[in-house]
Motif scaffolding. Sequence first.
Motif, PDB file in Angstrom:
ATOM      1  N   MET A   1       0.851  -1.233  -0.114  1.00  0.00           N
ATOM      2  CA  MET A   1       0.016   0.028  -0.056  1.00  0.00           C
ATOM      3  C   MET A   1       0.914   1.236  -0.051  1.00  0.00           C
ATOM      4  O   MET A   1       0.230   2.166  -0.572  1.00  0.00           O
ATOM      5  N   PHE A   2       1.965   1.151   0.464  1.00  0.00           N
ATOM      6  CA  PHE A   2       3.067   2.168   0.615  1.00  0.00           C
ATOM      7  C   PHE A   2       3.172   2.736  -0.809  1.00  0.00           C
ATOM      8  O   PHE A   2       3.404   3.796  -1.091  1.00  0.00           O
ATOM      9  N   TYR A   3       3.487   1.972  -1.698  1.00  0.00           N
ATOM     10  CA  TYR A   3       3.585   2.400  -3.228  1.00  0.00           C
ATOM     11  C   TYR A   3       2.533   3.039  -3.729  1.00  0.00           C
ATOM     12  O   TYR A   3       2.838   4.072  -4.355  1.00  0.00           O
ATOM     13  N   PHE A   4       1.397   2.777  -3.519  1.00  0.00           N
ATOM     14  CA  PHE A   4       0.249   3.393  -4.035  1.00  0.00           C
ATOM     15  C   PHE A   4       0.071   4.713  -3.476  1.00  0.00           C
ATOM     16  O   PHE A   4      -0.684   5.408  -3.899  1.00  0.00           O
ATOM     17  N   LYS A   5       0.411   4.761  -2.239  1.00  0.00           N
ATOM     18  CA  LYS A   5       0.146   5.959  -1.574  1.00  0.00           C
ATOM     19  C   LYS A   5       1.175   6.874  -1.807  1.00  0.00           C
ATOM     20  O   LYS A   5       0.867   8.139  -2.127  1.00  0.00           O
ATOM     21  N   CYS A   6       2.522   6.816  -1.851  1.00  0.00           N
ATOM     22  CA  CYS A   6       3.339   7.485  -2.254  1.00  0.00           C
ATOM     23  C   CYS A   6       4.399   7.605  -3.553  1.00  0.00           C
ATOM     24  O   CYS A   6       4.931   8.467  -3.893  1.00  0.00           O
ATOM     25  N   TYR A   7       4.189   6.418  -4.241  1.00  0.00           N
ATOM     26  CA  TYR A   7       4.709   6.170  -5.555  1.00  0.00           C
ATOM     27  C   TYR A   7       6.258   6.465  -5.400  1.00  0.00           C
ATOM     28  O   TYR A   7       6.646   7.267  -6.331  1.00  0.00           O
ATOM     29  N   PRO A   8       6.909   5.882  -4.474  1.00  0.00           N
ATOM     30  CA  PRO A   8       8.363   6.042  -4.720  1.00  0.00           C
ATOM     31  C   PRO A   8       8.983   5.251  -5.814  1.00  0.00           C
ATOM     32  O   PRO A   8       8.544   4.276  -6.510  1.00  0.00           O
ATOM     33  N   THR A   9      10.154   5.559  -6.360  1.00  0.00           N
ATOM     34  CA  THR A   9      10.935   4.860  -7.290  1.00  0.00           C
ATOM     35  C   THR A   9      11.175   3.544  -6.533  1.00  0.00           C
ATOM     36  O   THR A   9      11.202   3.336  -5.308  1.00  0.00           O
ATOM     37  N   PHE A  10      11.094   2.521  -7.290  1.00  0.00           N
ATOM     38  CA  PHE A  10      11.774   1.249  -6.897  1.00  0.00           C
ATOM     39  C   PHE A  10      12.987   1.104  -6.144  1.00  0.00           C
ATOM     40  O   PHE A  10      13.180   0.382  -5.209  1.00  0.00           O
ATOM     41  N   ASP A  11      13.965   2.005  -6.436  1.00  0.00           N
ATOM     42  CA  ASP A  11      15.168   2.272  -5.671  1.00  0.00           C
ATOM     43  C   ASP A  11      14.888   2.566  -4.385  1.00  0.00           C
ATOM     44  O   ASP A  11      15.452   2.139  -3.144  1.00  0.00           O
ATOM     45  N   VAL A  12      14.089   3.690  -4.275  1.00  0.00           N
ATOM     46  CA  VAL A  12      13.677   4.015  -3.011  1.00  0.00           C
ATOM     47  C   VAL A  12      13.013   3.257  -2.053  1.00  0.00           C
ATOM     48  O   VAL A  12      13.284   2.872  -0.866  1.00  0.00           O
ATOM     49  N   ALA A  13      12.123   2.385  -2.663  1.00  0.00           N
ATOM     50  CA  ALA A  13      11.549   1.325  -1.751  1.00  0.00           C
ATOM     51  C   ALA A  13      12.342   0.277  -1.519  1.00  0.00           C
ATOM     52  O   ALA A  13      12.124  -0.391  -0.292  1.00  0.00           O
ATOM     53  N   GLY A  14      13.301  -0.058  -2.467  1.00  0.00           N
ATOM     54  CA  GLY A  14      14.101  -1.076  -2.121  1.00  0.00           C
ATOM     55  C   GLY A  14      15.043  -0.666  -0.930  1.00  0.00           C
ATOM     56  O   GLY A  14      15.112  -1.539   0.047  1.00  0.00           O
ATOM     57  N   VAL A  15      15.285   0.613  -0.925  1.00  0.00           N
ATOM     58  CA  VAL A  15      16.283   0.940   0.523  1.00  0.00           C
ATOM     59  C   VAL A  15      15.382   1.107   1.775  1.00  0.00           C
ATOM     60  O   VAL A  15      15.763   0.471   2.683  1.00  0.00           O
ATOM     61  N   LEU A  16      13.979   1.601   1.556  1.00  0.00           N
ATOM     62  CA  LEU A  16      13.316   1.556   2.914  1.00  0.00           C
ATOM     63  C   LEU A  16      12.858   0.149   3.200  1.00  0.00           C
ATOM     64  O   LEU A  16      12.843  -0.028   4.470  1.00  0.00           O
ATOM     65  N   PHE A  17      12.603  -0.612   2.553  1.00  0.00           N
ATOM     66  CA  PHE A  17      12.244  -2.051   3.042  1.00  0.00           C
ATOM     67  C   PHE A  17      13.540  -3.090   2.768  1.00  0.00           C
ATOM     68  O   PHE A  17      13.096  -4.435   3.108  1.00  0.00           O
TER      69      PHE A  17
END
Length: 68
Positions: A1-17
């Motif tokens: 759900m985080f992706y659809f709320k904030c639309y981070p790049t996959f690089d950012v999502a990868g770092v966060l998770f």
Amino acid sequence: MFYFKCYPTFDVAGVLFDLHRSRAHRWMLRLQPILEKSLVKKMALPERKLESVGEFITRFPSACISND
């Protein structure tokens, strides 16, 4: 759900998770249909999706920038 709320790049999502960006992308692709299916049941999705730029301009005329 985080992706659809904030639309981070996959690089950012990868770092966060703590995932490689390709794995973040695969998880989004895998979980998106499940999320959409559950939101349809709760009637929480938008009534329609915009199919073109023309539809967007018609729906949101004040969002357009003029070159005049």
